[in-house]
Scaffold this motif. Structure first.
Motif, short mmCIF file in Angstrom:
data_model
loop_
_atom_site.label_atom_id
_atom_site.label_comp_id
_atom_site.label_asym_id
_atom_site.label_seq_id
_atom_site.Cartn_x
_atom_site.Cartn_y
_atom_site.Cartn_z
N CYS A 27 -10.00 -3.66 3.62
CA CYS A 27 -9.61 -4.75 2.54
C CYS A 27 -8.96 -4.00 1.26
CB CYS A 27 -10.81 -5.38 2.27
SG CYS A 27 -12.00 -6.07 3.68
N LEU A 28 -9.45 -2.86 0.75
CA LEU A 28 -8.86 -2.38 -0.30
C LEU A 28 -7.65 -1.93 -0.13
CD1 LEU A 28 -12.24 -0.16 -1.45
CD2 LEU A 28 -11.03 -2.13 -2.79
N GLY A 29 -7.21 -1.47 0.87
CA GLY A 29 -5.91 -1.20 1.59
C GLY A 29 -5.15 -2.55 1.41
N GLY A 30 -5.80 -3.34 1.99
CA GLY A 30 -4.79 -4.71 1.96
C GLY A 30 -4.71 -5.04 0.62
N MET A 31 -5.64 -4.84 -0.39
CA MET A 31 -5.27 -5.35 -1.65
C MET A 31 -4.17 -4.52 -2.30
SD MET A 31 -8.19 -6.28 -4.74
CE MET A 31 -8.96 -4.56 -4.53
N MET A 32 -4.22 -3.32 -2.16
CA MET A 32 -2.85 -2.38 -2.74
C MET A 32 -1.77 -2.89 -1.79
SD MET A 32 -4.53 1.38 -3.05
CE MET A 32 -3.17 1.86 -3.53
N GLY A 33 -1.68 -2.95 -0.57
CA GLY A 33 -0.61 -3.47 0.05
C GLY A 33 -0.13 -4.83 -0.63
N CYS A 34 -0.86 -5.69 -0.85
CA CYS A 34 -0.62 -6.86 -1.37
C CYS A 34 0.20 -6.81 -2.95
CB CYS A 34 -1.78 -7.77 -1.56
SG CYS A 34 -1.40 -9.55 -1.60
N LEU A 35 -0.57 -5.66 -3.48
CA LEU A 35 0.14 -5.59 -4.91
C LEU A 35 1.63 -5.12 -4.87
CD1 LEU A 35 -3.08 -4.01 -6.91
CD2 LEU A 35 -1.77 -6.14 -7.52
N CYS A 36 1.86 -4.17 -3.88
CA CYS A 36 2.98 -3.63 -3.62
C CYS A 36 4.02 -4.39 -3.07
CB CYS A 36 2.89 -2.24 -2.95
SG CYS A 36 1.90 -0.84 -3.30
N SER A 37 3.68 -5.44 -2.34
CA SER A 37 4.58 -6.19 -1.42
C SER A 37 5.45 -7.01 -2.43
CB SER A 37 3.68 -7.35 -0.53
OG SER A 37 3.19 -8.26 -1.54
N GLY A 38 5.18 -7.57 -3.47
CA GLY A 38 6.09 -8.19 -4.40
C GLY A 38 7.31 -7.17 -4.74
N TYR A 39 6.95 -5.94 -5.58
CA TYR A 39 8.05 -5.09 -5.63
C TYR A 39 8.93 -4.56 -4.62
CZ TYR A 39 10.39 -0.78 -7.00
OH TYR A 39 11.20 0.27 -7.10
N LEU A 40 8.21 -4.62 -3.32
CA LEU A 40 9.15 -3.79 -2.28
C LEU A 40 10.21 -5.08 -1.77
CD1 LEU A 40 6.28 -2.04 -0.37
CD2 LEU A 40 8.16 -0.92 -1.56
N THR A 41 9.57 -6.28 -1.57
CA THR A 41 10.21 -7.18 -0.86
C THR A 41 11.63 -7.50 -1.93
OG1 THR A 41 8.85 -8.99 -2.00
CG2 THR A 41 8.56 -8.35 0.44
N ALA A 42 11.06 -7.56 -3.17
CA ALA A 42 12.42 -7.97 -4.36
C ALA A 42 13.29 -6.61 -4.29
CB ALA A 42 11.74 -8.10 -5.46
N LYS A 43 12.92 -5.30 -4.06
CA LYS A 43 13.80 -4.22 -4.22
C LYS A 43 14.63 -4.20 -2.77
CE LYS A 43 15.06 -0.26 -5.83
NZ LYS A 43 15.87 -0.13 -7.06
N PHE A 44 13.73 -4.13 -1.63
CA PHE A 44 14.47 -3.83 -0.26
C PHE A 44 14.82 -4.96 0.38
CE2 PHE A 44 11.90 -0.26 -1.63
CZ PHE A 44 12.99 0.93 -2.06
N GLY A 45 14.17 -6.34 0.17
CA GLY A 45 14.38 -7.21 0.93
C GLY A 45 13.30 -7.52 2.15
N LYS A 46 12.90 -8.50 2.61
CA LYS A 46 11.93 -8.78 3.83
C LYS A 46 12.00 -7.72 4.88
CE LYS A 46 10.91 -12.37 1.13
NZ LYS A 46 11.73 -12.84 -0.28
N LYS A 47 13.38 -7.57 5.35
CA LYS A 47 13.45 -6.97 6.62
C LYS A 47 13.21 -5.42 6.49
CE LYS A 47 17.23 -6.25 9.79
NZ LYS A 47 18.55 -6.72 10.36
N LYS A 48 13.75 -4.86 5.48
CA LYS A 48 13.73 -3.55 5.20
C LYS A 48 12.16 -3.19 4.96
CE LYS A 48 18.21 -2.38 3.88
NZ LYS A 48 19.16 -1.84 2.80
N CYS A 49 11.73 -4.02 4.36
CA CYS A 49 10.08 -3.69 3.83
C CYS A 49 9.26 -3.72 5.06
CB CYS A 49 9.64 -4.91 3.06
SG CYS A 49 8.04 -4.77 2.57
N LEU A 50 9.40 -4.76 6.03
CA LEU A 50 8.60 -4.73 7.40
C LEU A 50 8.94 -3.63 8.30
CD1 LEU A 50 8.83 -8.82 8.39
CD2 LEU A 50 7.01 -7.36 7.32
N LEU A 51 10.10 -3.24 8.38
CA LEU A 51 10.42 -1.95 9.09
C LEU A 51 9.93 -0.74 8.57
CD1 LEU A 51 14.44 -2.80 9.80
CD2 LEU A 51 12.44 -2.71 11.30
N LEU A 52 9.77 -0.40 7.03
CA LEU A 52 9.26 0.70 6.67
C LEU A 52 7.63 0.39 6.91
CD1 LEU A 52 9.23 3.16 4.84
CD2 LEU A 52 9.01 1.82 3.01
N ASN A 53 7.09 -0.68 7.07
CA ASN A 53 5.74 -1.04 7.04
C ASN A 53 5.39 -0.52 8.59
OD1 ASN A 53 3.46 -1.89 5.58
ND2 ASN A 53 3.41 -3.65 6.92
#
Length: 471
Positions: free
Chosen positions: A76-102
């Motif tokens: 759950c803590l990891g999920g919260m950290m991932g959620c915090l990062c998701s906004g920056y990552l999707t804006a920077k790289f887009g949804k597609k690249k973000c999911l592939l890296l994930n």
């Protein structure tokens, strides 16, 4: 119905992409949340045996329970950290690249959990679950936004609900594979725990063949040609003037605006059934039945959400869930006096899950996608995700001890949250069915104006009364 089916045929490539997104996204999150329930006794035994082999002593039950809570809550803590990062990552790289890296990170995480038994290291489970939580936080937020952004307006409700469908499907698959006849054994629990890595690999291989979301290409990258090309790739050849104009209106509304930075009881289903005094050997099958019920009800939600709208499904769903929890508390309290009450408890849990699946499970995700512009959507999902993951962390750490201390009364907090949520939705949320973001934004402004006008009228009335009294 025939029109709906013809739409599905027309958008077959879009639906194929939704399957790829769902299998690798919310399917994984649902799987990871449920699979821990089936590996619980084996992981706790593994921790105890590893500790004994290293230090020559057996762990006290309280210490073992604490370590197990850490295994659950680290996700759950990891999920919260991932959620915090998701906004920056999707804006920077887009949804597609973000999911592939994930997907790459998730494969590494499952290698940790998969080889923990061979390495005789329960610490590898902690690392793996933490990384899996980060991936889940990113996946849940990114996938839901991605699915909503690639859907045409007439299928938007249906497509948004697919996130919940795959989430429920993931839980169902976990409970099927977790049966003792398959991978839910002492020899294969680590294979079960790392199964999600295989699904991540599937998404990693197939997602590159699909485009980035049209709104991201137009609003964030300013690529009009790329946006139209993505629409035709996903929706087939046709005239998408209306959809393109809606995006241009949103671009005008958000011109000069930068991308902003910023309940479920899933982990302990077995403990709930134990509280209901069910026999140990049938609990896994009852849990599987719960998952199947949720999957069917969420699929049903996808077929009615564009007919009834989001608001009624949310309000009605939350209130019905609260009522069912009240009845569940009553039945659990009486289960020792009346043996037949334990079966009532099981039926009520099924009804609770069905109410959740038909109402909030799909409608909440749809609303989240529809009420925010692209510039605010990522941050909104981060905030919403943090609230969810904080709740899951609290549940993961506290719930086993709450059950020990409070018994059935541990559900009171959930009842309060459900009732408050229903009231807030009724008071402040407009209906979003079939409306563009500009129309929804205008309705929010209208509601706010009416509220201010009502307050102003009350103030004027009070002043007039005061003036008359002075006279």
């Amino acid at each position: 119905m025939s029109g709906f089916l013809s739409d599905l045929v027309q958008y077959r490539k879009l639906l194929l992409m939704i399957v790829v997104l769902g299998i690798g996204g919310t399917h994984l999150s649902g799987f990871q949340m449920s699979v821990i329930n089936y590996t619980s006794p084996y992981i706790q035994k593994f921790i105890n045996e590893t500790w004994l082999e290293r230090y020559g002593s057996v762990l006290h039950q309280e210490t073992l329970t604490l370590l197990w809570s850490v295994v659950v809550s680290l996700y759950c803590l990891g999920g919260m950290m991932g959620c915090l990062c998701s906004g920056y990552l999707t804006a920077k790289f887009g949804k597609k690249k973000c999911l592939l890296l994930n997907d790459v990170i998730l494969i590494i995480a499952t290698l940790h959990t998969g080889f923990s038994r061979t390495a005789k290291s329960f610490e590898m489970i902690l690392v793996g679950r933490f990384l899996e939580g980060i991936c889940a936080g990113i996946h849940l937020s990114t996938h839901v936004q991605y699915a909503g952004e690639i859907s045409p307006k007439k299928l938007r409700g249906f497509i948004n609900v697919t996130s919940s469908v795959f989430f429920a499907l993931g839980k169902t698959v976990a409970r099927i594979l977790g049966l003792r006849d398959l991978l839910g054994t002492e020899d294969r629990w680590n294979v079960l725990l790392s199964f999600s890595g295989l699904v991540a690999l599937i998404q990693l291989l197939f997602l590159p063949f699909f485009p980035e979301s049209p709104p991201y290409l137009l609003l964030q990258k300013g690529d009009k040609a790329g946006c139209l090309k993505a629409m035709k790739q996903l929706w087939g050849e046709g005239n998408y003037h209306t959809e393109f104009e809606d995006l241009m209106k949103e671009k005008a509304i958000t011109k000069g605006t930068k991308i902003m930075n910023v309940l479920e009881i899933t982990f302990y289903t077995s403990e709930i059934f134990q509280t209901a005094n069910l026999q140990e050997n049938i609990i896994p099958y009852v849990s599987l039945g719960v998952s199947v019920s949720e999957l069917i009800s969420v699929i049903f939600c996808s077929s009615i959400i564009d007919r009834f709208g989001r608001r009624i499904l949310l309000c009605g769903g939350y209130l019905l869930m609260a009522l069912i929890l009240v009845l569940l508390e009553t039945s659990l309290l009486l289960s020792d006096q009346f043996l037949w009450m334990r079966y009532c408890s099981v039926i009520l849990i099924f009804l609770f899950i069905i109410a959740y699946g038909i109402g909030p499970a799909g409608a909440a995700l749809s609303v989240n996608n529809e009420i925010f512009t692209l510039s605010t959507r990522a941050s909104a999902f981060v905030i919403g995700g943090i609230v969810i993951w904080l709740g899951l962390t609290f549940t993961g750490m506290i719930f086993p001890f709450a059950v020990m201390l409070l018994g059935p009364f541990c559900f009171l907090i959930f009842i309060a949250v459900l009732i408050i949520s229903a009231i807030l939705i009724y008071l402040f949320l407009p209906e979003t069915k079939g409306k563009s973001i500009s129309e929804i934004t205008e309705e929010f402004k209208t509601r706010q104006f009416k509220k201010k006008r009502h307050q102003a009228v009350e103030v004027n009335t009070t002043e007039e009364k005061t003036f008359c009294t002075k006279l």
